[in-house]
Write an enzyme that holds these catalytic residues in place. Sequence first.
Site, PDB file in Angstrom:
ATOM      1  N   ALA A 105       0.852  -1.198   0.000  1.00  0.00           N
ATOM      2  CA  ALA A 105       0.000   0.000   0.000  1.00  0.00           C
ATOM      3  C   ALA A 105       0.882   1.240   0.000  1.00  0.00           C
ATOM      4  O   ALA A 105       1.982   1.234   0.557  1.00  0.00           O
ATOM      5  CB  ALA A 105      -0.896   0.002   1.238  1.00  0.00           C
ATOM      6  N   LYS A 106       0.386   2.288  -0.620  1.00  0.00           N
ATOM      7  CA  LYS A 106       1.149   3.536  -0.626  1.00  0.00           C
ATOM      8  C   LYS A 106       0.594   4.395   0.515  1.00  0.00           C
ATOM      9  O   LYS A 106      -0.196   5.325   0.290  1.00  0.00           O
ATOM     10  CB  LYS A 106       1.014   4.210  -1.993  1.00  0.00           C
ATOM     11  CG  LYS A 106       2.238   5.035  -2.366  1.00  0.00           C
ATOM     12  CD  LYS A 106       2.285   5.289  -3.848  1.00  0.00           C
ATOM     13  CE  LYS A 106       3.222   6.414  -4.202  1.00  0.00           C
ATOM     14  NZ  LYS A 106       4.617   6.228  -3.805  1.00  0.00           N
ATOM     15  N   CYS A 107       0.970   4.025   1.737  1.00  0.00           N
ATOM     16  CA  CYS A 107       0.494   4.758   2.909  1.00  0.00           C
ATOM     17  C   CYS A 107       1.672   5.489   3.554  1.00  0.00           C
ATOM     18  O   CYS A 107       2.813   4.995   3.533  1.00  0.00           O
ATOM     19  CB  CYS A 107      -0.180   3.821   3.910  1.00  0.00           C
ATOM     20  SG  CYS A 107       0.828   2.462   4.493  1.00  0.00           S
TER      21      CYS A 107
END
Length: 367
Positions: free
Chosen positions: A205-207
């Site tokens: 995830a691009k968190c």
Amino acid sequence: MATLADPRIDFTRVDHPAPTSAPARVQAIADPGFGKVFTDHMVTIEWSDGRGWHDAMIGPRGPLTLDPAAAVLHYAQEIFEGLKAYRLADGAMALFRPDENARRFNASADRLAMPTLPDETFIEAVRRLVEIDREWFPTVEGGSLYLRPFMFASEAFLGVRPAKHYKFLVIASPAGNYFKSGVPAVSIWVSQDYTRAAPGGTGAAKCGGNYAASLVPHAAAVARGFDQVCFLDAAEHRWIEELGGMNVFFAFDDGSLITPPLGGTILPGITRDSLIRLAREEGLEVREERYSLGQWRADAASGRLVECFACGTAAVVTPIGRVASDDGEFTVGGGGPGQLTTRLRARLVAIQRGEAEDRHGWVTRVD
Ligand SMILES: Cc1ncc(COP(=O)(O)O)c(C=O)c1O
């Protein structure tokens, strides 16, 4: 060339009361660097439980007002994307595979227990910002307009559960070269103590939290004199995963390539996917398989490994030269950009800038 679907959400346009003067803008876009200069506008869309997405607006860029109890400030419920608008040969602006960014954004949203945004709304939001701030396209050679869509939990609530209010925004930043030094090859420190993501975690995830956790290992690499940190897998501390913000490829003397497989712990890079396709179309064998630090060192020493490069939206394709870890240092190939790295980079950049035929439908014109 793809065309854009009709947006499902109506955007209200609010005019900027005091846009940047033309001389100040011209100065700002002459040599903007990366991530320091911002355009005049932004997109905002609100989400609330029971109401869904509403109040879509494109208006003046400015500070946000947040309650100190906003969930994002406490539990880091935040995701983002990064993509670029390019200028085509005919002067039009274009986005590269924005549908893939929309898809990945929603995959990140699912992992962080956040609402998903219709792909067409995501693309339309980005498209509108590029349109309104097109004058901010940098004049520096190889420049682009970097777009940063993001979403965060804005609900004022300190209980640990998915928030009931979110904000989606898009901001834009004229960009020159990602690496300050503009070096032809980057040096890499392979961290054997810190890891980036464990199986079952949020590595794919691009968190924001993933990047917060990478700052100390990155700083440790820089303190040792290296440009970037490379992470190993969390279970065995043996397999190459990716850099702090880029995927990696290894190219061998038989013409084949290896890149670490997607398995939940690395970010599924859109540049990575594009390069796999371009290389396979050239007839090259690309294997998505695990590759160890020990093998990397042995193959560099034997000459079997001829090139190695990192890839991502910000830096496109960047050769990796010097590599080091606690076990010692080695150099890949001649330590500079190899033939394959140079060719793949040139092919991708030519498609992005409309200089080569867009056979894959990757380029979306904005106007
Ligand atoms: C951790 C990480 N890996 C890989 C990438 C490359 O992804 P993309 O090619 O989609 O920019 C990025 C950049 O977005 C990243 O942050």
